[in-house]
Design an enzyme around this catalytic site. Structure first.
Site, PDB file in Angstrom:
ATOM      1  N   TYR A  36      -1.748  -0.444  10.870  1.00  0.00           N
ATOM      2  CA  TYR A  36      -1.880  -1.119   9.568  1.00  0.00           C
ATOM      3  C   TYR A  36      -0.695  -0.788   8.674  1.00  0.00           C
ATOM      4  O   TYR A  36      -0.028  -1.672   8.133  1.00  0.00           O
ATOM      5  CB  TYR A  36      -3.194  -0.708   8.884  1.00  0.00           C
ATOM      6  CG  TYR A  36      -3.238  -1.043   7.395  1.00  0.00           C
ATOM      7  CD1 TYR A  36      -3.196  -2.367   6.962  1.00  0.00           C
ATOM      8  CD2 TYR A  36      -3.292  -0.030   6.426  1.00  0.00           C
ATOM      9  CE1 TYR A  36      -3.221  -2.681   5.598  1.00  0.00           C
ATOM     10  CE2 TYR A  36      -3.317  -0.327   5.073  1.00  0.00           C
ATOM     11  CZ  TYR A  36      -3.279  -1.658   4.658  1.00  0.00           C
ATOM     12  OH  TYR A  36      -3.292  -1.959   3.319  1.00  0.00           O
ATOM     13  N   LYS A  56       2.340  -3.240   7.175  1.00  0.00           N
ATOM     14  CA  LYS A  56       2.611  -3.433   5.737  1.00  0.00           C
ATOM     15  C   LYS A  56       4.058  -3.013   5.426  1.00  0.00           C
ATOM     16  O   LYS A  56       4.739  -3.650   4.630  1.00  0.00           O
ATOM     17  CB  LYS A  56       1.623  -2.634   4.877  1.00  0.00           C
ATOM     18  CG  LYS A  56       0.195  -3.136   4.895  1.00  0.00           C
ATOM     19  CD  LYS A  56       0.010  -4.550   4.360  1.00  0.00           C
ATOM     20  CE  LYS A  56       0.247  -4.670   2.876  1.00  0.00           C
ATOM     21  NZ  LYS A  56      -0.135  -6.022   2.359  1.00  0.00           N
ATOM     22  N   THR A  95       0.826  -1.211   0.000  1.00  0.00           N
ATOM     23  CA  THR A  95       0.000   0.000   0.000  1.00  0.00           C
ATOM     24  C   THR A  95       0.860   1.261   0.000  1.00  0.00           C
ATOM     25  O   THR A  95       2.003   1.245   0.477  1.00  0.00           O
ATOM     26  CB  THR A  95      -0.893   0.001   1.259  1.00  0.00           C
ATOM     27  OG1 THR A  95      -1.467   1.287   1.438  1.00  0.00           O
ATOM     28  CG2 THR A  95      -0.092  -0.307   2.523  1.00  0.00           C
ATOM     29  N   ASP A  96       0.281   2.359  -0.475  1.00  0.00           N
ATOM     30  CA  ASP A  96       0.989   3.642  -0.428  1.00  0.00           C
ATOM     31  C   ASP A  96       1.080   4.177   1.005  1.00  0.00           C
ATOM     32  O   ASP A  96       1.842   5.105   1.277  1.00  0.00           O
ATOM     33  CB  ASP A  96       0.305   4.683  -1.343  1.00  0.00           C
ATOM     34  CG  ASP A  96      -1.128   4.999  -0.947  1.00  0.00           C
ATOM     35  OD1 ASP A  96      -1.685   4.329  -0.057  1.00  0.00           O
ATOM     36  OD2 ASP A  96      -1.718   5.928  -1.549  1.00  0.00           O
ATOM     37  N   GLU A  97       0.310   3.564   1.929  1.00  0.00           N
ATOM     38  CA  GLU A  97       0.285   4.092   3.299  1.00  0.00           C
ATOM     39  C   GLU A  97       1.623   3.908   4.011  1.00  0.00           C
ATOM     40  O   GLU A  97       1.877   4.540   5.036  1.00  0.00           O
ATOM     41  CB  GLU A  97      -0.870   3.460   4.092  1.00  0.00           C
ATOM     42  CG  GLU A  97      -2.194   3.689   3.381  1.00  0.00           C
ATOM     43  CD  GLU A  97      -3.437   3.371   4.192  1.00  0.00           C
ATOM     44  OE1 GLU A  97      -3.373   3.385   5.426  1.00  0.00           O
ATOM     45  OE2 GLU A  97      -4.478   3.123   3.555  1.00  0.00           O
TER      46      GLU A  97
HETATM   47  P1  NAD Z   1      -9.528  -7.408   2.121  1.00  0.00           P
HETATM   48  O1  NAD Z   1      -9.540  -7.138   3.592  1.00  0.00           O
HETATM   49  O2  NAD Z   1     -10.744  -7.137   1.311  1.00  0.00           O
HETATM   50  O3  NAD Z   1      -9.149  -8.933   1.855  1.00  0.00           O
HETATM   51  C1  NAD Z   1      -8.138  -9.583   2.554  1.00  0.00           C
HETATM   52  C2  NAD Z   1      -8.270 -11.083   2.280  1.00  0.00           C
HETATM   53  O4  NAD Z   1      -7.214 -11.744   2.983  1.00  0.00           O
HETATM   54  C3  NAD Z   1      -9.587 -11.695   2.776  1.00  0.00           C
HETATM   55  O5  NAD Z   1     -10.115 -12.568   1.810  1.00  0.00           O
HETATM   56  C4  NAD Z   1      -9.181 -12.452   4.017  1.00  0.00           C
HETATM   57  O6  NAD Z   1     -10.008 -13.588   4.277  1.00  0.00           O
HETATM   58  C5  NAD Z   1      -7.762 -12.849   3.685  1.00  0.00           C
HETATM   59  N1  NAD Z   1      -6.958 -13.052   4.896  1.00  0.00           N
HETATM   60  C6  NAD Z   1      -6.843 -12.215   5.958  1.00  0.00           C
HETATM   61  N2  NAD Z   1      -6.053 -12.765   6.895  1.00  0.00           N
HETATM   62  C7  NAD Z   1      -5.648 -13.964   6.404  1.00  0.00           C
HETATM   63  C8  NAD Z   1      -4.806 -14.989   6.892  1.00  0.00           C
HETATM   64  N3  NAD Z   1      -4.247 -14.911   8.102  1.00  0.00           N
HETATM   65  N4  NAD Z   1      -4.576 -16.071   6.118  1.00  0.00           N
HETATM   66  C9  NAD Z   1      -5.140 -16.176   4.880  1.00  0.00           C
HETATM   67  N5  NAD Z   1      -5.979 -15.248   4.385  1.00  0.00           N
HETATM   68  C10 NAD Z   1      -6.218 -14.157   5.132  1.00  0.00           C
HETATM   69  O7  NAD Z   1      -8.273  -6.609   1.580  1.00  0.00           O
HETATM   70  P2  NAD Z   1      -8.067  -5.853   0.182  1.00  0.00           P
HETATM   71  O8  NAD Z   1      -8.576  -4.485   0.303  1.00  0.00           O
HETATM   72  O9  NAD Z   1      -8.512  -6.734  -0.905  1.00  0.00           O
HETATM   73  O10 NAD Z   1      -6.472  -5.760   0.166  1.00  0.00           O
HETATM   74  C11 NAD Z   1      -5.687  -6.821  -0.387  1.00  0.00           C
HETATM   75  C12 NAD Z   1      -4.219  -6.443  -0.281  1.00  0.00           C
HETATM   76  O11 NAD Z   1      -3.987  -5.238  -0.992  1.00  0.00           O
HETATM   77  C13 NAD Z   1      -3.743  -6.207   1.152  1.00  0.00           C
HETATM   78  O12 NAD Z   1      -2.456  -6.741   1.267  1.00  0.00           O
HETATM   79  C14 NAD Z   1      -3.720  -4.690   1.272  1.00  0.00           C
HETATM   80  O13 NAD Z   1      -2.751  -4.280   2.198  1.00  0.00           O
HETATM   81  C15 NAD Z   1      -3.373  -4.278  -0.138  1.00  0.00           C
HETATM   82  N6  NAD Z   1      -3.872  -2.951  -0.565  1.00  0.00           N
HETATM   83  C16 NAD Z   1      -5.180  -2.621  -0.393  1.00  0.00           C
HETATM   84  C17 NAD Z   1      -5.627  -1.367  -0.840  1.00  0.00           C
HETATM   85  C18 NAD Z   1      -7.083  -0.962  -0.724  1.00  0.00           C
HETATM   86  O14 NAD Z   1      -7.421   0.171  -1.060  1.00  0.00           O
HETATM   87  N7  NAD Z   1      -7.975  -1.829  -0.299  1.00  0.00           N
HETATM   88  C19 NAD Z   1      -4.741  -0.485  -1.436  1.00  0.00           C
HETATM   89  C20 NAD Z   1      -3.396  -0.861  -1.601  1.00  0.00           C
HETATM   90  C21 NAD Z   1      -2.979  -2.113  -1.159  1.00  0.00           C
HETATM   91  P1  TYD Z   2     -10.713   4.113   4.190  1.00  0.00           P
HETATM   92  O1  TYD Z   2     -11.642   3.666   3.123  1.00  0.00           O
HETATM   93  O2  TYD Z   2     -10.801   3.470   5.531  1.00  0.00           O
HETATM   94  O3  TYD Z   2      -9.241   3.963   3.588  1.00  0.00           O
HETATM   95  P2  TYD Z   2      -7.814   4.503   4.183  1.00  0.00           P
HETATM   96  O4  TYD Z   2      -7.980   4.863   5.594  1.00  0.00           O
HETATM   97  O5  TYD Z   2      -6.962   3.298   4.005  1.00  0.00           O
HETATM   98  O6  TYD Z   2      -7.438   5.650   3.298  1.00  0.00           O
HETATM   99  O7  TYD Z   2     -10.884   5.667   4.394  1.00  0.00           O
HETATM  100  C1  TYD Z   2     -10.733   6.585   3.337  1.00  0.00           C
HETATM  101  C2  TYD Z   2     -10.861   7.975   3.917  1.00  0.00           C
HETATM  102  O8  TYD Z   2     -12.198   8.153   4.401  1.00  0.00           O
HETATM  103  C3  TYD Z   2      -9.957   8.213   5.119  1.00  0.00           C
HETATM  104  O9  TYD Z   2      -9.498   9.568   5.082  1.00  0.00           O
HETATM  105  C4  TYD Z   2     -10.850   8.006   6.308  1.00  0.00           C
HETATM  106  C5  TYD Z   2     -12.209   8.477   5.792  1.00  0.00           C
HETATM  107  N1  TYD Z   2     -13.391   7.799   6.404  1.00  0.00           N
HETATM  108  C6  TYD Z   2     -14.418   8.569   6.953  1.00  0.00           C
HETATM  109  O10 TYD Z   2     -14.391   9.818   6.933  1.00  0.00           O
HETATM  110  N2  TYD Z   2     -15.487   7.915   7.505  1.00  0.00           N
HETATM  111  C7  TYD Z   2     -15.552   6.550   7.542  1.00  0.00           C
HETATM  112  O11 TYD Z   2     -16.551   6.002   8.092  1.00  0.00           O
HETATM  113  C8  TYD Z   2     -14.496   5.786   6.953  1.00  0.00           C
HETATM  114  C9  TYD Z   2     -14.534   4.286   6.973  1.00  0.00           C
HETATM  115  C10 TYD Z   2     -13.428   6.462   6.387  1.00  0.00           C
END
Ligand code: NAD
Ligand code: TYD
Length: 352
Positions: A160, A164, A135-137
């Site tokens: 988080y 990562k 992630t970019d975080e």
């Molecule tokens: P998500 O929470 O929707 O899905 C995570 C998946 O991992 C789920 O299916 C869960 O069952 C599985 N999982 C969790 N713990 C596990 C374990 N101990 N063993 C096996 N499986 C397990 O997450 P997402 O949003 O799809 O993110 C996927 C990846 O991409 C993550 O690594 C996250 O850090 C990264 N990412 C997410 C975003 C975003 O905006 N959502 C952005 C950049 C990177």
């Molecule tokens: P989120 O989707 O949780 O992603 P991230 O924290 O990884 O960027 O949140 C996106 C933005 O929205 C973040 O600035 C937090 C804000 N947010 C709210 O204002 N209210 C909410 O209920 C949630 C879940 C997020």
């Protein structure tokens, strides 16, 4: 029968982004055998990939990356050519409540996979790859200007993000120490179908639908760079096949929005779709207590993946958001099933 050329383990393939990656790889590469390893936590849902479950090159494996013995025996049983690692605890708010779960899954779980991949290859990594999805975080928070580059120093601010960042460091260290071939990508905020409604966009779609308050943290002037999930999956495909080993690629949407502006656009599009008078959904906006340590701004410079691999987003934000709203509005059953049960307790704890 298609001859299998590669066996690929995708972790977290029942989650949001993972399900889109699994779908793309299963459909596009019939000569790859895709193993989807997922523990099916609250965020994992086999409904997300129901359309590929009967494909001959797909297999689901239920298991936990924290379980060392299980992971070791899986890698002993199957000689994987590559791992695409997405399984993680992924929600910042949950990491504030329960950081240890993030350390265990994101850090130790990644270490278990790295050890098993290293050991199963016995020092011969020819044609092998460990792809870590991050992630970019990890880069922390930006001021009003500037963009995250691949060279930006790590400065994670939430449990988080730091879990990562730690997993990214481990992957690079295994590359340096054991010669394990890897790539890492760091992506901005994703949105699209099948995202669990704890994240901003699906949570707010669901709340508008139910005419519930829209809980905006702090002043709402936090900025995120949003990317349509299918475009993230396309980027992973490009990097997997054409990225340079040992390199990092930042992936972003060239698409910055403050939360408030995004929410207002979402409300307008929802009013149109639900045939409600213009402005009705915006009235649901409720400012609530800010998230602890809330990062002010994320923004990605996706110039490297663009110039080296020719990747760029395929849809505009307006197009992607429209597709996303339509998906949620025509998948009531999915939304209802994931918001029943433990979601209700989570919601009460977080927002009441
Ligand atoms: P998500 O929470 O929707 O899905 C995570 C998946 O991992 C789920 O299916 C869960 O069952 C599985 N999982 C969790 N713990 C596990 C374990 N101990 N063993 C096996 N499986 C397990 O997450 P997402 O949003 O799809 O993110 C996927 C990846 O991409 C993550 O690594 C996250 O850090 C990264 N990412 C997410 C975003 C975003 O905006 N959502 C952005 C950049 C990177
Ligand atoms: P989120 O989707 O949780 O992603 P991230 O924290 O990884 O960027 O949140 C996106 C933005 O929205 C973040 O600035 C937090 C804000 N947010 C709210 O204002 N209210 C909410 O209920 C949630 C879940 C997020």
């Amino acid at each position: 029968m298609t001859k299998i050329q590669k066996k690929i383990l995708i972790t977290g393939g029942a989650g949001f982004i993972g399900s889109h990656v699994v779908r793309l790889f299963v459909k596009k590469y019939p000569d790859y055998r895709i193993y989807n390893l997922d523990a099916l936590t609250y965020a994992g849902n086999l409904e997300n990939i129901k359309d590929v479950e009967n494909e001959p090159n797909y297999k689901f494996v239920k298991g936990d990356i924290k379980d060392i013995e299980f992971i070791n025996s899986l890698f002993e049983e199957i000689q994987f050519d590559a791992v695409i690692h997405l399984a993680a605890e992924s929600h910042v708010d949950r990491s504030i409540t329960n950081p240890n779960e993030f350390i265990e899954t994101n850090v130790l779980g990644t270490a278990n996979l790295l050890n098993a991949f290293r050991d199963s290859n016995k020092g011969n990594f020819e044609g092998k790859l460990f792809y870590h999805v991050s992630t970019d975080e990890v880069y922390g928070s930006l001021g009003k200007t500037g963009l995250f580059k691949e060279t930006t120093p790590y400065d994670p601010q939430s449990p988080y993000a730091s879990s990562k960042a730690a997993s990214d460091h481990l992957v690079r260290a295994y590359g340096n120490t054991y010669g394990l071939p890897f790539v890492i990508s760091n992506c901005s905020n994703n949105y699209g179908a099948n995202q669990f409604p704890e994240k901003l966009i699906p949570l707010f779609i669901n709340n508008v639908k139910l005419s519930k308050p829209l809980p905006v943290y702090g002043d709402g002037n936090y900025t995120r760079d949003w990317l349509y999930v299918v475009d993230h999956a396309r980027a992973i495909d490009e990097i997997f096949h054409h990225g340079k080993k040992g390199e990092t690629y930042n992936i972003g949407g060239f698409n910055e929005w403050t939360n408030l502006n995004l929410i207002k656009l979402l409300c307008k599009l929802m009013d149109e779709r639900l045939n409600r008078p213009e402005g009705s959904s915006e009235k649901l906006i409720t400012f609530v207590k800010d998230r602890a340590g809330h990062d002010r701004r994320y923004a990605i410079d996706a110039g490297k993946i663009n110039s080296e691999l020719g990747w760029k987003p395929s849809v505009t934000f307006e197009e992607g958001l429209a597709l996303t709203l339509d998906w949620y509005l025509s998948n009531d059953e999915w939304l209802e099933s994931v918001t029943s049960g433990s979601y209700q307790e989570y919601y009460k704890k977080m927002y009441s």
